[in-house]
Enzyme design. Structure first.
Site, PDB file in Angstrom:
ATOM      1  CE1 TYR B 128      -4.172  -1.359   0.506  1.00 26.85           C
ATOM      2  CE2 TYR B 128      -2.977  -3.106   1.636  1.00 26.85           C
ATOM      3  CZ  TYR B 128      -4.294  -2.692   0.962  1.00 26.85           C
ATOM      4  OH  TYR B 128      -5.062  -3.782   1.044  1.00 26.85           O
ATOM      5  CE1 TYR B 167      -2.613  -6.689   3.640  1.00 29.25           C
ATOM      6  CE2 TYR B 167      -3.265  -6.392   1.372  1.00 29.25           C
ATOM      7  CZ  TYR B 167      -3.345  -6.391   2.692  1.00 29.25           C
ATOM      8  OH  TYR B 167      -4.507  -5.487   3.514  1.00 29.25           O
ATOM      9  NE  ARG B 177      -7.052 -10.177   4.555  1.00 28.85           N
ATOM     10  CZ  ARG B 177      -7.886  -9.354   3.970  1.00 28.85           C
ATOM     11  NH1 ARG B 177      -7.745  -8.063   4.190  1.00 28.85           N
ATOM     12  NH2 ARG B 177      -8.848  -9.804   3.462  1.00 28.85           N
ATOM     13  CG  HIS B 180      -7.882  -7.121  -0.239  1.00 30.28           C
ATOM     14  ND1 HIS B 180      -6.936  -7.953   0.184  1.00 30.28           N
ATOM     15  CD2 HIS B 180      -8.200  -6.250   0.513  1.00 30.28           C
ATOM     16  CE1 HIS B 180      -6.340  -7.428   1.199  1.00 30.28           C
ATOM     17  NE2 HIS B 180      -6.981  -6.339   1.167  1.00 30.28           N
ATOM     18  CG  HIS B 182      -9.687  -2.202   1.034  1.00 32.54           C
ATOM     19  ND1 HIS B 182      -9.936  -2.563   2.489  1.00 32.54           N
ATOM     20  CD2 HIS B 182      -8.541  -2.671   1.196  1.00 32.54           C
ATOM     21  CE1 HIS B 182      -9.056  -3.537   3.036  1.00 32.54           C
ATOM     22  NE2 HIS B 182      -8.063  -3.241   2.183  1.00 32.54           N
TER      23      HIS B 182
HETATM   24 FE   LIG Z   1      -6.327  -4.590   2.347  1.00 30.27          FE
END
Ligand SMILES: [Fe+2]
Lengths: 189, 259
Positions: B128, B167, B177, B180, B182
């Site tokens: 991110y 990640y 995870r 995905h 958000h």
């Molecule tokens: Fe996330």
């Protein structure tokens, strides 16, 4: 019309900070407005620790009682793509602020007018660890209200954002996600 | 004192299986389907201290409730480039392939037109653009990972982006995870507010992820997974996915129309 099953909620996670907050997100009142008030507080977890990665949204009636809102909370600059802030004239009724490293948030807004006999600001809380957002209300005064009347006194007190005696036009509203003095959270069905 | 042994994937798997068995028994005994995850979901460790223990207080039958209306957004709140995350920088974002997401948002009744849809995601390496993301994967100077769009008259929305990478996170040892995106949505009432995550079909990490598995109902979980749609793919450019979103919660207009 058939009723479709809804899309499930998920946590907002820890990394929304470069996406959801926007400059001026807490400046719902036009700059310098004489009626502006400040609503602020802390978000706490069940251990009484401040929550530094919550994001809190606000929705309310305008000072005239209108619930129509107005676009422009996230008004943009088509040249740079940046955020311009609200236009200073229309009251959008919407605010969004992340908690800071102390778990604290602040919004500046105008007092909501009728229709509710006791003015309140609707509050929606998102956080890492919260699988589904939580709704609550910050009542700017105590008074006759169906929801408040349905609550035991210590629960009722969690929804009242009282003015702070030593600060001008400033109301304190802490949000406790769990435990002692846990905030009343709402279910709209 | 010796520190407790690290929490393993099989510990988490066991907890998830126990919660699911309980849910399925309750369903067999006539309980309604749970469309949303419980706020108290111990396999997702961050939920432990962040869910209320008191039951929510029902607010129904108040036609004056402020929450039956909601914020509105318009074309001043989005820019032309917001829906194409691959064009927000001068260069080309690192990618395996561009992906085109296209679908509709509706409430449990009619389509939601003119509503704000926001998305954010990691880059192709699973990182991110956030200072606190310390996953040692590279940032991509040509990809931020934030998009906004207003739904059309038919409730439809469309984004062009890249597929984010999986990640690691620290819920338990070796926690990953699945890829995905958000999403954040507004409907015609504040009660319909939705923040959720979209997944890509067939990801092998689904079963291991306590966040996806926090939705204990299997059919509800499936509604978080987009479908590959070849008719949305563009030659030499992008793969197409379809993901319809249905908003929950009452609204003033919905009540007027008789639900
Ligand atoms: Fe996330």
């Amino acid at each position: 019309m058939p009723s479709l099953p809804p899309t499930p909620s998920h946590t907002v996670g820890p990394f929304y900070g470069y996406a959801l907050p926007f400059p001026g997100g807490g400046d719902i009142a036009p700059a310098g407005h004489p009626d502006a008030l400040t609503l602020h507080g802390y978000v706490y977890d069940g251990a009484g620790e401040p929550v530094p990665d919550a994001i809190v949204e606000f929705w309310q009636a305008g000072p005239d009682g209108s619930l129509a809102g107005a676009p422009g909370s996230m008004r943009r600059d088509p040249v740079t793509g940046g955020f311009l802030g609200r236009n200073g004239v229309d009251f959008t009724g919407f605010g969004r602020v992340p908690t800071d490293a102390d778990g604290h948030y602040t919004v500046r807004t105008l007092p909501p007018g009728a229709p509710s006999p006791v003015p309140y600001i609707s509050v929606c809380v998102f956080a890492r660890g919260l699988t589904h957002h939580l709704f609550t209300r910050a009542y700017l005064a105590d008074g006759p209200d169906a929801l408040l009347a349905s609550l035991a006194p210590e629960r009722r007190a969690t929804l009242i954002a009282l003015p702070e005696p030593d600060r001008d036009r400033t109301h304190r509203f802490d949000i406790r996600l769990q435990g002692e003095e846990e905030t009343v959270f709402l279910d709209f069905g | 004192m010796t520190p407790p042994p690290p929490l393993t994937q099989s510990d988490i798997d066991g907890e998830i299986a126990g919660i699911r068995t309980g849910y399925e028994k309750a369903r067999a005994a006539g309980a309604p389907a749970a469309h949303h995850p419980p706020r108290d979901f111990p396999p997702y460790r961050s939920s432990l201290l962040r869910h209320p223990k008191q039951p929510l207080v029902a607010v129904d039958g108040d036609p004056e409730a402020v929450e039956l209306s909601g914020p509105v957004f318009g074309h001043t709140d989005v820019t032309e480039l917001d829906h194409d995350l691959t064009r927000q920088h001068a260069g080309r974002s690192a990618r395996r392939a561009h992906h085109r997401l296209r679908a509709a948002a509706r409430q449990r009744g009619p389509a939601e037109r003119g509503q704000l849809v926001e998305l954010w995601q990691a880059n192709a390496s699973g990182r991110y653009a956030h200072q606190r993301d310390q996953h040692p994967a590279p940032l991509d100077p040509n990809f931020t990972g934030v998009g906004r769009v207003l739904t059309g008259d038919d409730g439809s929305y469309s984004f062009t982006t890249i597929k984010p990478g999986a990640y690691p996170w620290r819920n338990h040892e070796n926690a990953w995870r699945p890829a995905h995106i958000h999403f954040s949505l507004f409907g015609s009432a504040f009660t319909q507010r939705l923040v959720t995550q979209m997944y890509f079909p067939g990801d092998p990490l689904f079963a291991y992820d306590p966040i996806l598995q926090s939705v204990t109902d299997e059919a509800a979980r499936a509604r978080l997974v987009a479908a590959y749609d070849h008719s949305l793919s563009r030659p030499e450019q992008s793969l197409g996915y379809r993901w319809d979103i249905v908003l929950d919660g009452p609204s003033a207009t919905w009540i007027e129309e008789g639900r």
